[in-house]
Design an enzyme around this catalytic site. Structure first.
Site, short mmCIF file in Angstrom:
data_model
loop_
_atom_site.label_atom_id
_atom_site.label_comp_id
_atom_site.label_asym_id
_atom_site.label_seq_id
_atom_site.Cartn_x
_atom_site.Cartn_y
_atom_site.Cartn_z
N GLY A 234 12.44 -0.93 -28.67
CA GLY A 234 11.97 -1.40 -29.85
C GLY A 234 10.73 -2.28 -29.67
N TYR A 235 10.08 -2.43 -30.89
CA TYR A 235 8.55 -3.17 -30.84
C TYR A 235 8.94 -4.31 -31.31
CZ TYR A 235 7.00 1.34 -29.11
OH TYR A 235 6.79 2.32 -28.44
#
Length: 165
Positions: free
Chosen positions: A29-30
């Site tokens: 995930g970012y």
């Protein structure tokens, strides 16, 4: 400075699976919103099997980008993925396939990106010669929507048939 040099391809068929010698589940995930015009990098947290890392990449689309990667505790990564990511967590199975002088990384996406399979081959230099296997299809190195950061914003399930090439 670390520099990632890689080419991305779609696949013509699943013949590559016969030659895969390793597979690993990834969840990533970012932590930053790249739609901000001032963003110069993506910051990613990734669980890779039983390891975890934080990765920072320059926001360049193409053959090479700056890349920095740091090992972090697995429990920290799990917590960050559960509480700090911008957009959905991307899940995929990564397969390794040796072909010619290179090891190809083939990502078979899950969840909202199920149905998408992308092959990447890392190179030593931008001029490095890469033997292309029969199963390598259209090159998408320059097509932003095939990058993981883009898939976290606009998943494969929402693409039109034309976008899937």
């Amino acid at each position: 400075m670390a520099r990632e040099i890689e080419r991305k391809f779609l696949l013509k068929n699943s013949e590559w699976k016969k030659h895969a010698f390793k597979q690993t589940h990834f969840a990533q995930g970012y932590l930053n919103d790249i739609s901000d015009a001032s963003a110069k990098s993506s910051v990613r947290v990734r669980l890779e099997g039983d390891h975890a890392n934080m990765n920072i990449k320059s926001l360049e689309i193409g053959l090479s980008r700056d890349e920095y990667e740091f090992t972090i505790p697995v429990e920290d990564a799990k917590k960050m993925l559960a509480t700090l990511t911008v957009g959905p967590v991307i899940e995929k199975i990564r397969y390794l396939v040796k072909y010619g002088n290179h090891t190809w990384e083939i990502d078979e996406f899950l969840g909202d990106n199920a149905g998408l399979v992308v092959a990447e081959v890392e190179m030593e230099t931008e001029e490095d010669s890469v033997a292309l296997p029969e199963w390598a299809g259209q090159e998408v190195t320059e097509v932003a929507r095939f990058y993981n950061i883009s898939l976290s914003k606009y998943p494969f399930k929402d693409w039109s048939e034309d976008e899937k090439l």
